[in-house]
Design a protein around this motif. Structure first.
Motif, PDB file in Angstrom:
ATOM      1  N   UNK A  46      24.612  48.337  43.855  1.00  0.00           N
ATOM      2  CA  UNK A  46      25.539  48.130  44.972  1.00  0.00           C
ATOM      3  C   UNK A  46      26.916  47.385  44.150  1.00  0.00           C
ATOM      4  N   UNK A  47      26.719  47.507  42.767  1.00  0.00           N
ATOM      5  CA  UNK A  47      28.174  47.463  42.196  1.00  0.00           C
ATOM      6  C   UNK A  47      28.879  48.776  41.610  1.00  0.00           C
ATOM      7  N   UNK A  48      28.198  49.989  42.049  1.00  0.00           N
ATOM      8  CA  UNK A  48      28.675  51.054  41.750  1.00  0.00           C
ATOM      9  C   UNK A  48      29.435  51.949  42.928  1.00  0.00           C
ATOM     10  N   UNK A  49      30.337  52.824  42.576  1.00  0.00           N
ATOM     11  CA  UNK A  49      31.123  53.673  43.525  1.00  0.00           C
ATOM     12  C   UNK A  49      32.328  52.738  44.165  1.00  0.00           C
ATOM     13  N   UNK A  50      32.657  53.249  45.276  1.00  0.00           N
ATOM     14  CA  UNK A  50      33.960  52.511  45.933  1.00  0.00           C
ATOM     15  C   UNK A  50      33.300  51.374  46.761  1.00  0.00           C
ATOM     16  N   UNK A  51      32.050  51.358  47.362  1.00  0.00           N
ATOM     17  CA  UNK A  51      31.827  50.206  47.878  1.00  0.00           C
ATOM     18  C   UNK A  51      31.435  49.063  46.784  1.00  0.00           C
ATOM     19  N   UNK A  52      30.786  49.567  45.835  1.00  0.00           N
ATOM     20  CA  UNK A  52      30.639  48.574  44.615  1.00  0.00           C
ATOM     21  C   UNK A  52      32.082  47.897  44.346  1.00  0.00           C
ATOM     22  N   UNK A  53      33.057  48.676  44.061  1.00  0.00           N
ATOM     23  CA  UNK A  53      34.343  48.106  43.579  1.00  0.00           C
ATOM     24  C   UNK A  53      34.715  47.237  44.677  1.00  0.00           C
ATOM     25  N   UNK A  54      34.500  47.429  45.897  1.00  0.00           N
ATOM     26  CA  UNK A  54      35.044  46.402  46.897  1.00  0.00           C
ATOM     27  C   UNK A  54      33.985  45.123  46.808  1.00  0.00           C
ATOM     28  N   UNK A  55      32.685  45.384  46.775  1.00  0.00           N
ATOM     29  CA  UNK A  55      31.757  44.145  46.479  1.00  0.00           C
ATOM     30  C   UNK A  55      31.948  43.359  45.290  1.00  0.00           C
ATOM     31  N   UNK A  56      32.309  43.984  44.090  1.00  0.00           N
ATOM     32  CA  UNK A  56      32.666  43.270  43.054  1.00  0.00           C
ATOM     33  C   UNK A  56      33.944  42.454  43.308  1.00  0.00           C
ATOM     34  N   UNK A  57      34.893  43.071  43.861  1.00  0.00           N
ATOM     35  CA  UNK A  57      36.095  41.968  43.995  1.00  0.00           C
ATOM     36  C   UNK A  57      35.939  41.074  44.891  1.00  0.00           C
ATOM     37  N   UNK A  58      35.235  41.307  46.007  1.00  0.00           N
ATOM     38  CA  UNK A  58      34.833  40.224  47.008  1.00  0.00           C
ATOM     39  C   UNK A  58      34.010  39.197  46.538  1.00  0.00           C
ATOM     40  N   UNK A  59      33.181  39.455  45.524  1.00  0.00           N
ATOM     41  CA  UNK A  59      32.310  38.459  45.069  1.00  0.00           C
ATOM     42  C   UNK A  59      32.892  37.522  43.999  1.00  0.00           C
ATOM     43  N   UNK A  60      33.804  38.262  43.084  1.00  0.00           N
ATOM     44  CA  UNK A  60      34.421  37.498  42.011  1.00  0.00           C
ATOM     45  C   UNK A  60      35.494  36.657  42.869  1.00  0.00           C
ATOM     46  N   UNK A  61      36.016  37.060  43.547  1.00  0.00           N
ATOM     47  CA  UNK A  61      37.418  36.434  44.377  1.00  0.00           C
ATOM     48  C   UNK A  61      36.661  35.184  44.982  1.00  0.00           C
ATOM     49  N   UNK A  62      35.412  35.196  45.575  1.00  0.00           N
ATOM     50  CA  UNK A  62      34.497  34.054  46.053  1.00  0.00           C
ATOM     51  C   UNK A  62      34.351  33.211  44.971  1.00  0.00           C
ATOM     52  N   UNK A  63      34.021  33.750  43.756  1.00  0.00           N
ATOM     53  CA  UNK A  63      33.603  32.876  42.611  1.00  0.00           C
ATOM     54  C   UNK A  63      34.747  32.325  42.233  1.00  0.00           C
ATOM     55  N   UNK A  64      35.975  32.885  42.287  1.00  0.00           N
ATOM     56  CA  UNK A  64      37.139  32.334  41.855  1.00  0.00           C
ATOM     57  C   UNK A  64      37.466  31.038  42.914  1.00  0.00           C
ATOM     58  N   UNK A  65      37.062  31.032  44.096  1.00  0.00           N
ATOM     59  CA  UNK A  65      37.491  29.817  44.875  1.00  0.00           C
ATOM     60  C   UNK A  65      36.713  28.816  44.613  1.00  0.00           C
ATOM     61  N   UNK A  66      35.477  28.879  43.805  1.00  0.00           N
ATOM     62  CA  UNK A  66      34.896  27.490  43.423  1.00  0.00           C
ATOM     63  C   UNK A  66      35.064  27.490  41.762  1.00  0.00           C
ATOM     64  N   UNK A  67      36.234  27.753  41.454  1.00  0.00           N
ATOM     65  CA  UNK A  67      36.691  27.644  40.157  1.00  0.00           C
ATOM     66  C   UNK A  67      35.870  28.238  38.910  1.00  0.00           C
ATOM     67  N   UNK A  68      35.161  29.462  39.356  1.00  0.00           N
ATOM     68  CA  UNK A  68      34.440  29.986  38.303  1.00  0.00           C
ATOM     69  C   UNK A  68      35.436  30.822  37.463  1.00  0.00           C
TER      70      UNK A  68
END
Ligand code: FE2
Ligand code: FE2
Length: 220
Positions: A141-163
């Protein structure tokens, strides 16, 4: 595998009453939750697990049960995403009353070891076939175009909790680069990943960093 074949196999697994019940429970539990590891992610992992697990000859009933529960740690301990596998290995147990103690142990271990391995992050190493299959199903789920969207979504979410510095474009671009070094354990997952080679996360990350150079250069 054809899509219909994958759906057919999953339908058959969901005929097992305790798994059908767990599916409904988890779908309900995720309903309305605004997190990146949401029901959509769970279902992508479940379907990947059917494909990989079938080709590898894994015990699908165990793998799918673990797949449905694998990210429960994000819900029980939202402030520590990097430890969600450890929390999940414990927090899955109340949902497994209809499974034997032996099965609980197997499922709990699959969840503990489902996090992928990439440089700078030491994961619990999956050992059994079922552990490898779920780990790979999640990583795909971290591969391909969906994977790229998911990675950005997940990391952006981590960013909001100061990770880390995932609240910045620069930090996110570095995160994308890291995600390109994920290791897979099964031949079937590597075959799936081969079809999802586009886009190259390395190139995406480099392109973003290059564009950011102008803006990052400003010193006040
Ligand atoms: Fe996870
Ligand atoms: Fe996951």
């Amino acid at each position: 595998m054809e899509n219909q074949e994958v759906y057919y196999i999953l339908k058959k697994i969901l005929k097992e009453p305790r798994i059908a019940k767990l599916y409904d429970t988890m779908k309900d539990k995720y309903h309305g939750l605004k997190i990146s590891h949401n029901w959509e992610h769970i279902m992508r992992v479940v379907l990947n697990a059917v494909v990989i697990g079938t080709e590898e000859g894994a015990d699908l009933s165990i793998v799918i049960t673990a797949a449905l529960l694998h990210d429960i740690g994000f819900i029980t301990n939202p402030s520590e995403p990097k430890k969600h596998n450890e929390y999940g290995a414990m927090d899955c147990l109340p949902y497994l009353n209809e499974w034997t103690n032996e099965e609980k142990k197997i499922i709990s271990n699959i969840i503990l070891k489902h996090k992928g391995k990439y440089p700078g992050y030491a994961a619990y190493e999956p050992f059994s076939l079922e552990e490898k299959v779920l780990c790979d199903a999640d990583q795909v789920d971290k591969f391909g175009w969906i994977g790229l969207m998911q990675v950005i979504k997940v990391y952006a979410e981590y960013g909001t909790i100061s990770y880390r510095n995932y609240d910045t474009m620069h930090g996110l671009a570095e995160g994308i680069e890291e995600a390109s070094h994920i290791e897979l354990y099964t031949g079937s997952a590597r075959k799936l990943a081969e079809k999802l080679r586009e886009p190259s996360y390395h190139e995406v990350s480099q392109a973003i960093l290059k564009e950011l150079n102008f803006f990052d250069g400003w010193k006040d």
